[in-house]
Scaffold this motif. Structure first.
Motif, mmCIF file in Angstrom:
data_model
loop_
_atom_site.group_PDB
_atom_site.id
_atom_site.type_symbol
_atom_site.label_atom_id
_atom_site.label_comp_id
_atom_site.label_asym_id
_atom_site.label_seq_id
_atom_site.Cartn_x
_atom_site.Cartn_y
_atom_site.Cartn_z
ATOM 1 N N ASN A 454 -9.199 1.401 -11.225
ATOM 2 C CA ASN A 454 -8.562 0.176 -11.731
ATOM 3 C C ASN A 454 -9.217 -1.077 -11.159
ATOM 4 O OD1 ASN A 454 -6.766 1.636 -13.273
ATOM 5 N ND2 ASN A 454 -5.130 1.601 -11.733
ATOM 6 N N ALA A 455 -9.551 -1.041 -9.860
ATOM 7 C CA ALA A 455 -10.199 -2.197 -9.234
ATOM 8 C C ALA A 455 -11.611 -2.404 -9.772
ATOM 9 C CB ALA A 455 -10.224 -2.019 -7.717
ATOM 10 N N ALA A 456 -12.271 -1.324 -10.143
ATOM 11 C CA ALA A 456 -13.596 -1.460 -10.760
ATOM 12 C C ALA A 456 -13.475 -2.067 -12.151
ATOM 13 C CB ALA A 456 -14.272 -0.093 -10.826
ATOM 14 N N LEU A 457 -12.488 -1.601 -12.921
ATOM 15 C CA LEU A 457 -12.356 -2.057 -14.305
ATOM 16 C C LEU A 457 -11.866 -3.499 -14.413
ATOM 17 C CD1 LEU A 457 -10.871 1.108 -16.075
ATOM 18 C CD2 LEU A 457 -13.263 0.460 -15.731
ATOM 19 N N ASP A 458 -11.034 -3.935 -13.453
ATOM 20 C CA ASP A 458 -10.534 -5.321 -13.561
ATOM 21 C C ASP A 458 -11.426 -6.334 -12.850
ATOM 22 O OD1 ASP A 458 -9.916 -5.284 -10.816
ATOM 23 O OD2 ASP A 458 -7.777 -4.939 -11.123
ATOM 24 N N GLY A 459 -12.542 -5.877 -12.269
ATOM 25 C CA GLY A 459 -13.506 -6.783 -11.671
ATOM 26 C C GLY A 459 -13.304 -7.039 -10.190
ATOM 27 N N THR A 460 -12.235 -6.495 -9.600
ATOM 28 C CA THR A 460 -11.937 -6.744 -8.192
ATOM 29 C C THR A 460 -13.069 -6.261 -7.288
ATOM 30 O OG1 THR A 460 -9.560 -6.585 -8.582
ATOM 31 C CG2 THR A 460 -10.324 -6.286 -6.303
ATOM 32 N N LEU A 461 -13.544 -5.037 -7.529
ATOM 33 C CA LEU A 461 -14.574 -4.479 -6.653
ATOM 34 C C LEU A 461 -15.899 -5.211 -6.802
ATOM 35 C CD1 LEU A 461 -14.095 -0.597 -6.785
ATOM 36 C CD2 LEU A 461 -13.196 -2.244 -5.150
ATOM 37 N N THR A 478 -16.248 -2.447 0.558
ATOM 38 C CA THR A 478 -15.633 -2.331 1.890
ATOM 39 C C THR A 478 -14.117 -2.489 1.859
ATOM 40 O OG1 THR A 478 -16.027 -4.695 2.276
ATOM 41 C CG2 THR A 478 -17.716 -3.147 3.040
ATOM 42 N N THR A 479 -13.571 -3.001 0.745
ATOM 43 C CA THR A 479 -12.117 -3.122 0.614
ATOM 44 C C THR A 479 -11.719 -2.798 -0.821
ATOM 45 O OG1 THR A 479 -12.204 -5.488 0.028
ATOM 46 C CG2 THR A 479 -11.970 -4.931 2.369
ATOM 47 N N CYS A 480 -10.502 -2.298 -0.950
ATOM 48 C CA CYS A 480 -9.919 -2.057 -2.281
ATOM 49 C C CYS A 480 -8.407 -2.035 -2.140
ATOM 50 C CB CYS A 480 -10.409 -0.731 -2.864
ATOM 51 S SG CYS A 480 -9.648 -0.339 -4.470
ATOM 52 N N PRO A 481 -7.688 -2.778 -2.939
ATOM 53 C CA PRO A 481 -6.223 -2.765 -2.866
ATOM 54 C C PRO A 481 -5.673 -1.342 -3.058
ATOM 55 C CG PRO A 481 -6.984 -4.569 -4.272
ATOM 56 C CD PRO A 481 -8.188 -3.726 -3.960
ATOM 57 N N GLY A 482 -4.792 -0.949 -2.139
ATOM 58 C CA GLY A 482 -4.148 0.345 -2.259
ATOM 59 C C GLY A 482 -4.913 1.514 -1.677
ATOM 60 N N VAL A 483 -6.091 1.247 -1.074
ATOM 61 C CA VAL A 483 -6.899 2.324 -0.502
ATOM 62 C C VAL A 483 -7.270 1.949 0.926
ATOM 63 C CG1 VAL A 483 -9.000 3.707 -0.730
ATOM 64 C CG2 VAL A 483 -7.843 2.861 -2.785
ATOM 65 N N PRO A 484 -6.981 2.809 1.912
ATOM 66 C CA PRO A 484 -7.358 2.500 3.300
ATOM 67 C C PRO A 484 -8.859 2.268 3.429
ATOM 68 C CG PRO A 484 -5.878 4.384 3.220
ATOM 69 C CD PRO A 484 -6.260 4.083 1.804
ATOM 70 N N ALA A 485 -9.250 1.280 4.210
ATOM 71 C CA ALA A 485 -10.658 0.902 4.325
ATOM 72 C C ALA A 485 -11.525 2.049 4.836
ATOM 73 C CB ALA A 485 -10.796 -0.319 5.236
ATOM 74 N N ASP A 486 -10.983 2.885 5.751
ATOM 75 C CA ASP A 486 -11.811 3.945 6.316
ATOM 76 C C ASP A 486 -12.121 5.048 5.313
ATOM 77 O OD1 ASP A 486 -9.243 4.910 6.214
ATOM 78 O OD2 ASP A 486 -9.331 5.943 8.149
ATOM 79 N N VAL A 487 -11.337 5.126 4.224
ATOM 80 C CA VAL A 487 -11.588 6.134 3.182
ATOM 81 C C VAL A 487 -12.826 5.779 2.364
ATOM 82 C CG1 VAL A 487 -10.648 7.169 1.056
ATOM 83 C CG2 VAL A 487 -9.166 6.828 3.055
ATOM 84 N N LEU A 488 -13.156 4.495 2.265
ATOM 85 C CA LEU A 488 -14.229 4.045 1.379
ATOM 86 C C LEU A 488 -15.601 4.512 1.826
ATOM 87 C CD1 LEU A 488 -12.914 0.428 0.715
ATOM 88 C CD2 LEU A 488 -12.780 2.400 -0.810
#
Length: 530
Positions: A454-461, A478-488
């Motif tokens: 969703n963050a990729a499709l709405d331009g956030t990433l 390095t960041t994404c709403p709703g996803v812990p940073a260490d998972v990325l």
């Protein structure tokens, strides 16, 4: 012949089929339901879906698929392990015996189309001996309007006699089962298997051959949807990577879940239905697909059913892990009724990395996109096939090698051109393991995958900061709403960093080794992505 006509022995002589008994011509779903139950082909489940079993074959018989090697296709087909040549005389002899088998039998005919775009759709005919296979064709292909049926002239015909078996020593087949495409005779014959996926994938193979050659249209093994602003997205991926799941988004309208074309106007669905893998389907995680398993018109293939209560068990894999639901697109509440969308703004390439070293999402350069498209990587896990005791890499070119009749670089070049022309942003999404390989780490949470997509499709990433991966040379947000940073960053999720480095290095080596066969046919920038 008019819709719903039932006749004796007429209309099929052009295919060499004579002396059949009853011919059910494009019967509606209700008639097919009655016949499925009456003929003992399936059971009516609680709330209305019909449950069927396919017997010995619960998936595609890849080693039994052939293409007749004749002058019209000889110089175009990429012959090899996937596209095996078959002798024209052997085909004719086998088909003659198949026609004899049909004498006196009831047959089911569906006249329909492959392709939602009326400019490019292919008129097809599907002839089966099972009523449920006819319902499958009715679900999966684009329905013809009643007035169109009056003059429907098929350009390709699928003849599926699932209980007719070949004689390998006589017919030249690999086994009693066969799926044989004949471009000269515009025909596909199937026998010895009841797995319905052979019907749809044989037509997909036809489109993969015809569209690039005749119209410069890119055929794609992908799902597609469109957002509120009209922004289309395409999801490439092999079975089990989340292609159907992630494209069925309540906030976006579904164009289709498996096969599409990309022409000068945009993307269009090849099909009129969905064929979703439903083992362990969750009402909470996948509510729209879950509801289709409780609807009239849905076929539940190899799904466990209690014969007394007629309730199904979606978690039971006693028949196969490849349980399926075939249903018309109209069973999904939020769809693009035309089956067509604009040029994609984003392309998502899905992989299920059982080694656990690819990031959950990464932005790709155009060169990387072509590299990963031609690679078509995912991984098998232990226990899914005999002899598989640890994760094993699978490379299926264009995310659909079994259905690609032409040289893979034909599709790769079409994709490269379209990405450049329409300035498409491409992403690699790993729905596989995190924190370690299969057996040590855990499968990526579907909630995280949805949030990332969703963050990729709405331009956030795309607007945010990125870090560089040291092994695969990928740009990782390095960041994404709703996803812990260490998972990325996958390395952060491993306790044993040295083991991560060793595993990542090994997978990079597998990518490089696999890509050697494409390197002479692509630019140095693509060949040297890794």
């Amino acid at each position: 012949m008019r819709l719903n006509d039932i006749s004796r022995g007429t209309g099929l002589e052009g295919h060499g089929i004579c002396n059949a008994n009853l011919i059910y011509w494009t019967p509606p779903t209700s008639v097919l339901y009655e016949l499925i139950v009456k003929r003992g082909e399936g059971l009516l489940s609680h709330l209305g879906a019909v449950a069927v079993k396919t017997g010995h074959y619960t998936g595609r018989a890849a080693n039994d698929k052939f293409i007749v090697d004749e002058p019209s296709c000889h110089d175009h087909v990429a012959w090899g392990k996937v596209n095996r040549p078959f002798d024209p005389a052997k085909f004719d002899a086998l088909y003659d015996r198949m026609c004899a088998y049909m004498h006196g039998r009831d047959l089911f005919v569906q006249d329909c189309y492959a392709g939602a775009d009326k400019e490019h759709r292919l008129p097809i005919r599907v002839i089966t001996e099972n009523a449920w296979h006819s319902l499958f064709a009715r679900n999966m292909f684009v329905a013809a309007e009643p007035e169109e049926l009056e003059n429907h002239s098929p350009h390709f015909t699928v003849i599926n006699m699932s209980h007719f078996h070949a004689l390998p020593t006589v017919d030249g087949t690999n086994s009693e089962t066969f799926i044989i495409i004949n471009f000269a005779r515009k025909m596909i014959i199937i026998g010895g298997t009841s797995y319905a996926g052979e019907i749809k994938k044989s037509i997909f193979t036809i489109l993969n051959y015809l569209l690039p050659i005749q119209k410069k249209i890119l055929p794609m093994h992908c799902s597609a949807n469109v957002g509120p602003k009209g922004d289309s997205a395409v999801f490439f991926g092999l079975s089990g990577t989340g292609k159907t799941t992630l494209s069925a988004d309540p906030n976006r309208s579904l164009i289709g879940d498996d096969e599409h074309g990309w022409d000068d106007k945009g993307v269009f669905n090849f099909e009129g239905g969905c064929y979703a893998k439903i083992i362990n389907l969750s009402k909470e995680a996948e509510p729209e697909i879950y509801e289709t398993t409780r609807r009239f018109g849905t076929i539940l293939e190899n799904v466990a059913i209690d014969i007394h209560s007629r309730r199904i068990d979606l978690n039971d894999d006693s028949f196969t892990e490849n349980t399926r639901a075939s249903y018309p697109l109209t069973h999904i509440p939020n769809i693009v009724k035309s089956g067509c969308g604009a040029h994609p703004v984003n392309i998502i390439m899905l992989t299920c990395d059982a080694f656990g070293v690819l990031p959950p999402i990464a932005r790709l350069t155009p060169e990387q996109a072509m590299f990963h498209f031609l690679s078509g990587y995912t991984a098998k896990v232990a226990g899914t096939e005999a002899g598989v005791t640890e994760p094993s890499a699978t490379f299926s070119t264009c995310f659909g090698a079994p259905f690609m009749a032409l040289n893979p670089t034909v599709y790769g070049e079409l994709l490269r051109t379209k990405i450049a022309r329409h300035k498409v942003t491409c992403w690699l999404v790993n729905t596989g393991w995190s924190g370690g390989a299969y057996g040590v780490g855990s499968r990526m949470k579907i909630g995280y995958s949805r949030a990332l997509v969703n963050a990729a499709l709405d331009g956030t990433l795309d607007a945010g900061p990125f870090a560089k991966d040291n092994f695969f040379d990928l740009d990782i947000p390095t960041t994404c709403p709703g996803v812990p940073a260490d998972v990325l960053n996958p390395r952060n999720t491993w306790e044993d960093k040295a083991k991560y480095d060793e595993t990542a290095t090994r997978l990079v080596g597998m990518f490089k080794e696999n890509f050697k066969k494409y390197a002479p046919h692509v630019s140095s920038e693509v060949a040297e992505v890794m």
